[in-house]
Write a protein that holds these residues in place. Structure first.
Motif, short mmCIF file in Angstrom:
data_model
loop_
_atom_site.label_atom_id
_atom_site.label_comp_id
_atom_site.label_asym_id
_atom_site.label_seq_id
_atom_site.Cartn_x
_atom_site.Cartn_y
_atom_site.Cartn_z
N THR A 307 -21.49 -52.93 24.98
CA THR A 307 -21.21 -51.48 24.98
C THR A 307 -19.71 -51.26 24.98
N LEU A 309 -21.65 -48.42 22.16
CA LEU A 309 -22.32 -48.59 20.88
C LEU A 309 -21.32 -48.39 19.75
N ASP A 310 -21.50 -49.16 18.70
CA ASP A 310 -20.60 -49.07 17.56
C ASP A 310 -20.69 -47.68 16.92
N SER A 409 -16.12 -56.67 17.99
CA SER A 409 -15.35 -55.43 18.02
C SER A 409 -16.30 -54.24 17.96
N LYS A 410 -15.83 -53.12 18.51
CA LYS A 410 -16.58 -51.87 18.46
C LYS A 410 -15.65 -50.77 17.95
N THR A 411 -16.17 -49.97 17.05
CA THR A 411 -15.45 -48.79 16.60
C THR A 411 -15.94 -47.58 17.39
N ILE A 412 -15.00 -46.84 17.97
CA ILE A 412 -15.36 -45.65 18.75
C ILE A 412 -14.58 -44.45 18.23
#
Length: 538
Positions: A307, A309-310, A409-412
């Motif tokens: 977490t 979430l992408d 990696s996550k994009t937010i």
């Protein structure tokens, strides 16, 4: 027609039954386990008191045992009617001292004829000898209270009492001292300490160290004693020569560190049972596993970034979580902002004991598998442009040998410009940090978007420990960095606050703490939830 023989037999058995009942009523049943002569109850046992001619020494006989109270030369006399011996089950249980027994019961007495405010020393003699670690407890209207002004010698206790002050139950300066108290012995019939964790696996290679005890720290356990007087020691004679522990003994709670000499350890994984005993002979075991690996076959960390979430839209504080393991052990998980290329450090995640039992069960042979879960509470307002825009967040795990792995990696999408809820952070304790003492200063800060404000008296800020409400922090404290970073808010010049937390009211170990904030428009949100460790060694 009835059978006359059967009728006679029936009448005969009825007669025998009647005679048996009459006999039992008159003589008592020989098969009855409940003796009609009950033993005397505690309150029915008589206390025989004999005073000497001056009234300064009382010899006491109670249930075949001898006690004595001696106040010779103290200026007062003993009131014989006040002297008594009680079993502990006859007094209040509030605050009953854990880990202690009171074989000689509780003694009560009153000294009269004193000058107002006089201090005396009473010498109390009991039937039992008192071992090291014994303590004297007073019994007040509120329950059991440890009394420090007591000195133990053999089977005697010297207690210092002051009219109206220390040791005087009525707390009145009236020339009389009323003393109910009991000497407590450490009761080794129950466990007096725990060890956490009680199982760990460490890993390394021959190149890590060359001699016993010279290598890196490879693990630690917390010995949590019932009180600061409980002594304990490691049975080092049962350990292999390639495993050492420091400290090997102690009194009260403490951390133990484990060191392994991999060059002397057998190849592969070896589990060692480390016995730890208290001075009463009670023993607990810690299982330490050592995995000696081939230095040519080193593996990098692995795990997951779970977490947020992408491509999710977020505001204010968000939890950044996942898990990581390594065959040598995970040293750190760092969070970076990689928007536009490069790595801008944000912070270190905390490895949380017990957070991911599913991972621990799936990988039972990996070091520190019980703390595979990691987490970081990220305040998105600190991202560039005030946390408004699209960002890429990366998590990188590093093991003890320096190998690194990107966990993903996550994009937010951050939208703090349209946020209406309060936001902020906790500064102390740090994430995964340690707190101790009866007045630990828990610091944090909180703001809310314009045009709303947070009441400066802190009445809408709440502190929770382990999910339980503790009170309101003292708010409206100036912090230059917050005032400069977030100018123009209603509370910019008084965003900080603090709350004094009595950590001694909690068990040593892992806990959670968080604040909540509500502004004058009714908007509310959580502030800075995190894990921290309480460590009080006394």
């Amino acid at each position: 027609m009835a059978d006359p023989v059967s009728e006679f037999q029936g009448r005969r058995w009825a007669l025998w039954a009647l005679l048996l009942v009459c006999s039992l009523l008159l003589l008592g049943c020989p098969f009855d386990d409940d003796d009609d002569m009950e033993p005397p109850r505690d309150e029915e046992i008589q206390v025989k008191v004999t005073l000497n001619a001056t009234g300064e020494i009382a010899d006491i006989q109670y249930n075949g045992r001898h006690y004595q109270i001696d106040i010779t030369g103290q200026g007062g006399v003993l009131d014989p009617a006040s002297i008594g011996i009680l079993n502990v089950n006859q007094v209040t249980k509030n605050g009953f001292p854990p880990g202690f027994s009171f074989p000689d019961g509780l003694i009560t007495f009153k000294v009269t004829g004193l000058n107002l405010g006089d201090t005396i020393t009473a010498v109390l003699t009991f039937p039992s000898e008192f071992p090291a670690g014994s303590q004297y407890y007073k019994v007040t209207d509120d329950g059991w209270v440890l009394y420090a002004n007591a000195v133990f010698t053999g089977n005697q206790v010297d207690i210092t009492l002051t009219d109206g002050l220390d040791g005087d139950l009525d707390a009145l300066q009236n020339g009389e001292i009323l003393d109910p108290g009991a000497p407590g012995l450490i009761d080794y019939g129950i466990p007096h300490f725990t060890v956490f964790p009680d199982k760990m696996l460490v890993s390394g290679t021959e190149v890590d160290l060359s001699g016993k005890g010279d290598g890196p720290w490879v693990g630690h356990a917390w010995v949590n004693t019932a009180n600061s007087r409980v002594g304990w020691s490691v049975q080092t004679s049962q350990l292999p020569n390639w495993l050492s522990i420091w400290p090997e003994s102690g009194t009260g709670s403490a951390y133990m560190s484990f060191y392994a000499c991999y060059s002397s350890a057998p190849a592969g994984t070896t589990w060692v049972n480390v016995p730890i005993s208290d001075t009463g002979g009670y023993t607990r075991n810690v299982k330490v596993g050592v995995n000696k690996r081939d230095p040519e076959n080193l593996n990098p960390p692995f795990g997951s970034f779970d977490t947020p979430l992408d491509n999710s839209t977020v505001r204010s504080s968000i939890p950044v979580t996942g898990w990581a393991l390594d065959d040598a052990g995970v040293d750190s998980v760092k969070i970076y902002n990689t928007t536009g290329g490069g790595q801008i450090y944000i912070g270190d995640a905390v490895m949380v004991e017990g957070a991911r039992p599913d991972v621990a069960n799936q990988y039972p042979d990996y070091p520190h598998n019980s703390r595979a879960g990691w987490g970081y509470m990220m305040l998105t307002n600190f991202l560039p442009d005030g946390g408004n825009g699209t960002y890429i967040i990366e998590a990188v795990a590093t093991d003890y040998e320096g190998n690194q792995t990107s966990l993903g990696s996550k994009t937010i999408i951050c939208d703090n410009a349209n946020a209406v809820k309060p936001f902020g952070a906790l500064d102390a304790p740090a994430q995964g940090g340690t707190a101790s003492g009866s007045s630990y200063a828990n610091w944090g800060w909180a703001l809310t978007p314009q045009p709303n404000s947070i009441p400066t008296d802190g009445s809408t800020l709440n502190v929770y420990v382990d999910g339980v409400y503790q009170g309101h922090p003292t708010y409206n404290q100036y912090r230059e960095d917050i005032a400069n970073l977030f100018p123009g808010y209603a509370n910019s010049d008084g965003a900080a606050g603090y709350f004094y937390l009595d950590t001694t009211a909690y068990t040593n170990g892992l806990h959670t703490i968080r604040w909540t904030a509500r502004d004058n428009a009714g908007n509310s949100d959580g502030i800075g939830s995190r894990y921290f460790t309480i460590n009080n060694t006394d």
